[in-house]
Design a protein around this motif. Sequence first.
Motif, PDB file in Angstrom:
ATOM      1  N   SER A  48       0.808  -1.210   0.000  1.00 51.42           N
ATOM      2  CA  SER A  48       0.000   0.000   0.000  1.00 51.42           C
ATOM      3  C   SER A  48       0.842   1.262   0.000  1.00 51.42           C
ATOM      4  O   SER A  48       0.341   2.356   0.209  1.00 51.42           O
ATOM      5  CB  SER A  48      -0.930   0.021   1.218  1.00 51.42           C
ATOM      6  OG  SER A  48      -0.191  -0.089   2.421  1.00 51.42           O
ATOM      7  N   GLU A  49       2.168   1.095  -0.234  1.00 56.31           N
ATOM      8  CA  GLU A  49       3.013   2.282  -0.287  1.00 56.31           C
ATOM      9  C   GLU A  49       2.656   3.115  -1.511  1.00 56.31           C
ATOM     10  O   GLU A  49       1.989   2.660  -2.413  1.00 56.31           O
ATOM     11  CB  GLU A  49       4.497   1.893  -0.335  1.00 56.31           C
ATOM     12  CG  GLU A  49       4.957   1.292  -1.648  1.00 56.31           C
ATOM     13  CD  GLU A  49       4.687  -0.181  -1.763  1.00 56.31           C
ATOM     14  OE1 GLU A  49       5.043  -0.764  -2.808  1.00 56.31           O
ATOM     15  OE2 GLU A  49       4.130  -0.748  -0.821  1.00 56.31           O
ATOM     16  N   GLY A  50       3.120   4.332  -1.519  1.00 51.20           N
ATOM     17  CA  GLY A  50       2.799   5.226  -2.620  1.00 51.20           C
ATOM     18  C   GLY A  50       1.950   6.377  -2.126  1.00 51.20           C
ATOM     19  O   GLY A  50       1.590   6.470  -0.956  1.00 51.20           O
ATOM     20  N   THR A  51       1.630   7.280  -3.011  1.00 55.17           N
ATOM     21  CA  THR A  51       0.891   8.473  -2.623  1.00 55.17           C
ATOM     22  C   THR A  51      -0.527   8.379  -3.155  1.00 55.17           C
ATOM     23  O   THR A  51      -1.290   7.511  -2.775  1.00 55.17           O
ATOM     24  CB  THR A  51       1.609   9.724  -3.152  1.00 55.17           C
ATOM     25  OG1 THR A  51       1.773   9.614  -4.580  1.00 55.17           O
ATOM     26  CG2 THR A  51       2.977   9.862  -2.516  1.00 55.17           C
ATOM     27  N   GLY A  52      -0.877   9.315  -4.022  1.00 58.08           N
ATOM     28  CA  GLY A  52      -2.199   9.292  -4.609  1.00 58.08           C
ATOM     29  C   GLY A  52      -2.163   8.688  -5.999  1.00 58.08           C
ATOM     30  O   GLY A  52      -1.116   8.612  -6.639  1.00 58.08           O
ATOM     31  N   ILE A  53      -3.320   8.259  -6.471  1.00 54.62           N
ATOM     32  CA  ILE A  53      -3.422   7.720  -7.825  1.00 54.62           C
ATOM     33  C   ILE A  53      -4.654   8.332  -8.480  1.00 54.62           C
ATOM     34  O   ILE A  53      -5.749   8.296  -7.917  1.00 54.62           O
ATOM     35  CB  ILE A  53      -3.484   6.178  -7.821  1.00 54.62           C
ATOM     36  CG1 ILE A  53      -3.616   5.653  -9.258  1.00 54.62           C
ATOM     37  CG2 ILE A  53      -4.610   5.646  -6.935  1.00 54.62           C
ATOM     38  CD1 ILE A  53      -3.407   4.168  -9.379  1.00 54.62           C
ATOM     39  N   MET A  54      -4.442   8.930  -9.652  1.00 54.40           N
ATOM     40  CA  MET A  54      -5.553   9.547 -10.370  1.00 54.40           C
ATOM     41  C   MET A  54      -6.434   8.466 -10.994  1.00 54.40           C
ATOM     42  O   MET A  54      -5.942   7.547 -11.644  1.00 54.40           O
ATOM     43  CB  MET A  54      -5.039  10.466 -11.473  1.00 54.40           C
ATOM     44  CG  MET A  54      -4.544  11.810 -10.988  1.00 54.40           C
ATOM     45  SD  MET A  54      -5.853  12.809 -10.230  1.00 54.40           S
ATOM     46  CE  MET A  54      -7.027  12.935 -11.574  1.00 54.40           C
ATOM     47  N   ILE A  55      -7.730   8.606 -10.780  1.00 47.12           N
ATOM     48  CA  ILE A  55      -8.700   7.725 -11.415  1.00 47.12           C
ATOM     49  C   ILE A  55      -9.685   8.606 -12.172  1.00 47.12           C
ATOM     50  O   ILE A  55     -10.387   9.429 -11.578  1.00 47.12           O
ATOM     51  CB  ILE A  55      -9.458   6.860 -10.386  1.00 47.12           C
ATOM     52  CG1 ILE A  55      -8.475   6.027  -9.545  1.00 47.12           C
ATOM     53  CG2 ILE A  55     -10.465   5.944 -11.090  1.00 47.12           C
ATOM     54  CD1 ILE A  55      -7.721   4.966 -10.313  1.00 47.12           C
ATOM     55  N   TYR A  56      -9.705   8.428 -13.485  1.00 40.56           N
ATOM     56  CA  TYR A  56     -10.611   9.202 -14.323  1.00 40.56           C
ATOM     57  C   TYR A  56     -11.913   8.426 -14.546  1.00 40.56           C
ATOM     58  O   TYR A  56     -12.091   7.326 -14.037  1.00 40.56           O
ATOM     59  CB  TYR A  56      -9.932   9.539 -15.647  1.00 40.56           C
ATOM     60  CG  TYR A  56      -8.867  10.602 -15.502  1.00 40.56           C
ATOM     61  CD1 TYR A  56      -9.194  11.958 -15.545  1.00 40.56           C
ATOM     62  CD2 TYR A  56      -7.528  10.250 -15.301  1.00 40.56           C
ATOM     63  CE1 TYR A  56      -8.217  12.933 -15.391  1.00 40.56           C
ATOM     64  CE2 TYR A  56      -6.548  11.225 -15.147  1.00 40.56           C
ATOM     65  CZ  TYR A  56      -6.896  12.565 -15.194  1.00 40.56           C
ATOM     66  OH  TYR A  56      -5.942  13.517 -15.033  1.00 40.56           O
ATOM     67  N   ALA A  57     -12.816   9.028 -15.327  1.00 33.15           N
ATOM     68  CA  ALA A  57     -14.157   8.459 -15.474  1.00 33.15           C
ATOM     69  C   ALA A  57     -14.119   7.006 -15.935  1.00 33.15           C
ATOM     70  O   ALA A  57     -14.911   6.173 -15.470  1.00 33.15           O
ATOM     71  CB  ALA A  57     -14.968   9.307 -16.457  1.00 33.15           C
ATOM     72  N   ASN A  58     -13.205   6.672 -16.846  1.00 28.71           N
ATOM     73  CA  ASN A  58     -13.126   5.290 -17.322  1.00 28.71           C
ATOM     74  C   ASN A  58     -12.771   4.325 -16.195  1.00 28.71           C
ATOM     75  O   ASN A  58     -13.282   3.210 -16.121  1.00 28.71           O
ATOM     76  CB  ASN A  58     -12.113   5.169 -18.462  1.00 28.71           C
ATOM     77  CG  ASN A  58     -10.730   5.665 -18.087  1.00 28.71           C
ATOM     78  OD1 ASN A  58     -10.555   6.803 -17.644  1.00 28.71           O
ATOM     79  ND2 ASN A  58      -9.725   4.827 -18.265  1.00 28.71           N
ATOM     80  N   GLY A  59     -11.894   4.763 -15.282  1.00 31.22           N
ATOM     81  CA  GLY A  59     -11.540   3.931 -14.145  1.00 31.22           C
ATOM     82  C   GLY A  59     -12.687   3.779 -13.155  1.00 31.22           C
ATOM     83  O   GLY A  59     -12.893   2.702 -12.579  1.00 31.22           O
ATOM     84  N   TRP A  60     -13.462   4.862 -12.957  1.00 31.34           N
ATOM     85  CA  TRP A  60     -14.600   4.780 -12.041  1.00 31.34           C
ATOM     86  C   TRP A  60     -15.684   3.848 -12.581  1.00 31.34           C
ATOM     87  O   TRP A  60     -16.364   3.165 -11.813  1.00 31.34           O
ATOM     88  CB  TRP A  60     -15.158   6.174 -11.769  1.00 31.34           C
ATOM     89  CG  TRP A  60     -14.264   6.948 -10.856  1.00 31.34           C
ATOM     90  CD1 TRP A  60     -13.413   7.967 -11.180  1.00 31.34           C
ATOM     91  CD2 TRP A  60     -14.088   6.730  -9.453  1.00 31.34           C
ATOM     92  NE1 TRP A  60     -12.715   8.390 -10.080  1.00 31.34           N
ATOM     93  CE2 TRP A  60     -13.110   7.659  -9.003  1.00 31.34           C
ATOM     94  CE3 TRP A  60     -14.654   5.845  -8.536  1.00 31.34           C
ATOM     95  CZ2 TRP A  60     -12.698   7.715  -7.677  1.00 31.34           C
ATOM     96  CZ3 TRP A  60     -14.247   5.894  -7.208  1.00 31.34           C
ATOM     97  CH2 TRP A  60     -13.282   6.828  -6.793  1.00 31.34           C
ATOM     98  N   ARG A  61     -15.845   3.815 -13.897  1.00 35.69           N
ATOM     99  CA  ARG A  61     -16.802   2.863 -14.466  1.00 35.69           C
ATOM    100  C   ARG A  61     -16.386   1.435 -14.145  1.00 35.69           C
ATOM    101  O   ARG A  61     -17.223   0.582 -13.827  1.00 35.69           O
ATOM    102  CB  ARG A  61     -16.911   3.072 -15.981  1.00 35.69           C
ATOM    103  CG  ARG A  61     -17.491   4.428 -16.370  1.00 35.69           C
ATOM    104  CD  ARG A  61     -17.668   4.567 -17.878  1.00 35.69           C
ATOM    105  NE  ARG A  61     -18.034   5.936 -18.229  1.00 35.69           N
ATOM    106  CZ  ARG A  61     -17.220   6.836 -18.760  1.00 35.69           C
ATOM    107  NH1 ARG A  61     -15.952   6.486 -19.054  1.00 35.69           N
ATOM    108  NH2 ARG A  61     -17.627   8.049 -19.030  1.00 35.69           N
ATOM    109  N   ALA A  62     -15.081   1.166 -14.223  1.00 33.91           N
ATOM    110  CA  ALA A  62     -14.589  -0.178 -13.894  1.00 33.91           C
ATOM    111  C   ALA A  62     -14.765  -0.462 -12.405  1.00 33.91           C
ATOM    112  O   ALA A  62     -15.168  -1.581 -12.016  1.00 33.91           O
ATOM    113  CB  ALA A  62     -13.118  -0.313 -14.300  1.00 33.91           C
ATOM    114  N   LEU A  63     -14.462   0.508 -11.546  1.00 29.75           N
ATOM    115  CA  LEU A  63     -14.631   0.313 -10.101  1.00 29.75           C
ATOM    116  C   LEU A  63     -16.085   0.048  -9.751  1.00 29.75           C
ATOM    117  O   LEU A  63     -16.384  -0.742  -8.834  1.00 29.75           O
ATOM    118  CB  LEU A  63     -14.113   1.532  -9.344  1.00 29.75           C
ATOM    119  CG  LEU A  63     -12.591   1.701  -9.320  1.00 29.75           C
ATOM    120  CD1 LEU A  63     -12.214   3.051  -8.721  1.00 29.75           C
ATOM    121  CD2 LEU A  63     -11.926   0.566  -8.535  1.00 29.75           C
ATOM    122  N   ASP A  64     -17.019   0.686 -10.450  1.00 29.04           N
ATOM    123  CA  ASP A  64     -18.437   0.413 -10.218  1.00 29.04           C
ATOM    124  C   ASP A  64     -18.777  -1.031 -10.573  1.00 29.04           C
ATOM    125  O   ASP A  64     -19.566  -1.691  -9.878  1.00 29.04           O
ATOM    126  CB  ASP A  64     -19.305   1.380 -11.024  1.00 29.04           C
ATOM    127  CG  ASP A  64     -19.321   2.780 -10.431  1.00 29.04           C
ATOM    128  OD1 ASP A  64     -19.041   2.926  -9.227  1.00 29.04           O
ATOM    129  OD2 ASP A  64     -19.610   3.740 -11.179  1.00 29.04           O
TER     130      ASP A  64
END
Length: 389
Positions: A48-64
């Motif tokens: 879980s190391e690391g900072t932030g990760i950008m998730i755009y609309a295409n990624g949110w559709r996959a997360l849904d």
Amino acid sequence: MNPAVDGEIRHDFVIVGAGIGGLAAALALHRKGFKDVVVYERSESLRSEGTGIMIYANGWRALDQLGVGPQLRDKAFLLQGPGEARCLVRRDLINALADSLPPNTIQFGCNLVDVKMDTQSMSPILRFDDDKVVRAKVLIGCEGLNSRVSDYIGLQPPSSFAVGVIRGMTNYPDGSVSPWYTRRRNQREGTVVGGVPINNKLAKFPADGKKFPNDPQPLKQAILKIIEGYPADSIEMVEKGELDTISLSRVRYRHPWEILTGKFRRGSVTVIGDAMHVMGPFMGQGGSAALEDAVILARNLGNKISPLDDQIEDGKQIMRRETIEEAIDGYIKERRMRIVRISTQNYLIGLTLDPTTSTVAKFIAIIMMITLFGDGSEYSRFDCGKLRG
């Protein structure tokens, strides 16, 4: 875990790597109805190391489609810009995916040493550094840019730009972060420095440049020197950056023509995420593309193998090699041109930032970006489709 035969452990689906792509693939397969899915991770705990990760609309559709979108939206600002875009703490995304998996799906402390093919059954056989031997019906490599599964398939090592990326995270205890997004360029040093808000107390800062030290404190000082004269809020963001989140990495990528012509299957073995299409951070698509991969691979496998309806033999589901390979080929066909376009756009942006690129080549790259990609946000409008149904 299935019983060992002649010292072997046998599973239907084996995933190597418990990063974003690996966990998403496991969750997608479970949501398609597959039960015998295991993830082998070389670390002793979730990475879980690391900072932030950008998730755009295409990624949110996959997360849904994976069922974790709603809970993650509560953890990050909706940013200004086209479509839905949020910057998540990487730890939050990893934990949400892992917590949605059945117990014991992830096996930690398992460092893959070798992959071979059983020439009779054509099944992939994995050997780990503790002498554990695992036979899989389907093997999915998700171990990032140094993937042994990619090596087994025959993919070439990724290439590098002469650019480094520094990432860090800043905590504002007073809750003063607002949903802004800035990127400012220091033309003299050829360095891009910016900030992305995560929530009202956290912000991620990326900085691209070619010559930086490796230790966190010197890294911070190097950034501060570069951004002398920048607005006070940008300087404050770096000054308050938490040392244990600051890191430097080289920008790796695969050439678009490698994606266009590459072979991403060998038998019943394939790859997703960075193991397939590692790319620079210029468009923030590394995580989102891996999430797309997971949904589309699981859908193709589920639609061909039909986990709820297939024949059962000796208490186990029958999964014929030809059907598995056909399903993986469907996944690769569905992904190839999508990844070619993202990789091309990333590559062209990388050329314009690479200090070793000639002025003429940079000019040509800019013209190609304008011609091929217009406003540059096409990638975020992609829809990976339904996982079920």
